[in-house]
Write a protein that holds these residues in place. Structure first.
Motif, short mmCIF file in Angstrom:
data_model
loop_
_atom_site.label_atom_id
_atom_site.label_comp_id
_atom_site.label_asym_id
_atom_site.label_seq_id
_atom_site.Cartn_x
_atom_site.Cartn_y
_atom_site.Cartn_z
N ARG A 120 0.81 -1.18 -0.13
CA ARG A 120 -0.04 -0.04 -0.18
C ARG A 120 0.84 1.35 -0.10
NH1 ARG A 120 -2.58 -1.30 4.34
NH2 ARG A 120 -3.88 -2.72 3.21
N LYS A 121 2.23 1.40 0.80
CA LYS A 121 2.80 2.38 0.93
C LYS A 121 3.37 2.57 -0.69
CE LYS A 121 5.83 5.42 2.82
NZ LYS A 121 5.23 6.90 3.42
N ILE A 123 2.40 1.58 -3.33
CA ILE A 123 1.66 2.15 -4.50
C ILE A 123 1.28 3.66 -4.21
CG2 ILE A 123 -0.95 1.82 -5.27
CD1 ILE A 123 0.80 -0.36 -6.14
N HIS A 124 1.21 4.08 -3.26
CA HIS A 124 0.87 5.51 -3.17
C HIS A 124 2.06 6.52 -3.33
CE1 HIS A 124 -2.78 3.54 -1.65
NE2 HIS A 124 -3.43 4.68 -2.05
N PRO A 126 4.65 8.76 -4.96
CA PRO A 126 4.71 9.44 -6.32
C PRO A 126 5.63 8.88 -7.11
CG PRO A 126 5.99 10.80 -4.50
CD PRO A 126 5.50 9.69 -3.81
#
Length: 133
Positions: A120-121, A123-124, A126
């Motif tokens: 999750r980290k 994927i988010h 930049p």
């Protein structure tokens, strides 16, 4: 220490499984000692031809159990003892299996949660983060 506390956070959702594993670990440890402790009266009764005694002041319930064991005929006592040791062995094996199963389930779930948070980290983040070499 901070890293350790962050890892403990992942175990908290699976605390019931962890407590179940600890409980089965305690039961397996007790049953592991039962089979060894059950041999001592056999040696005392059959080889020594004596009564079982535990000292001067055993607890009342232990005194009643020892008194009952001393009144049982030797052949009957041997049958009970063999049955007891076999049942204790099966229960010990079952609790050890359950403890291993629960610990593996808890560890796999904890690792899954850590991987999901890491994914999750990532994927988010930049795109500029990945453009750097």
């Amino acid at each position: 220490m901070n890293t350790y506390l962050r890892l403990i956070r992942y175990v908290k959702p699976h605390l019931a499984i962890l407590l179940g594993a600890f409980g089965t670990m305690i039961v397996a440890s007790i049953l592991d000692n039962v089979s060894i402790a059950a041999v001592i009266p056999v040696v005392t009764i059959f080889l020594g031809n004596q009564q079982i005694s535990l000292g001067t002041h055993p607890p009342a319930f232990v005194g009643h159990i020892i008194g009952y064991i001393n009144t049982i005929p030797r052949e009957t006592f041997l049958r009970y003892l063999v049955f007891f040791v076999v049942v204790a062995g099966f229960l010990r094996a079952a609790t050890m299996f359950l403890q291993t199963y629960l610990m593996n389930a808890m560890s796999h779930r904890t690792i899954r949660d850590i991987r999901n948070d890491l994914y999750r980290k990532l994927i988010h983040l930049p795109v500029s983060f990945f453009a750097r070499s």
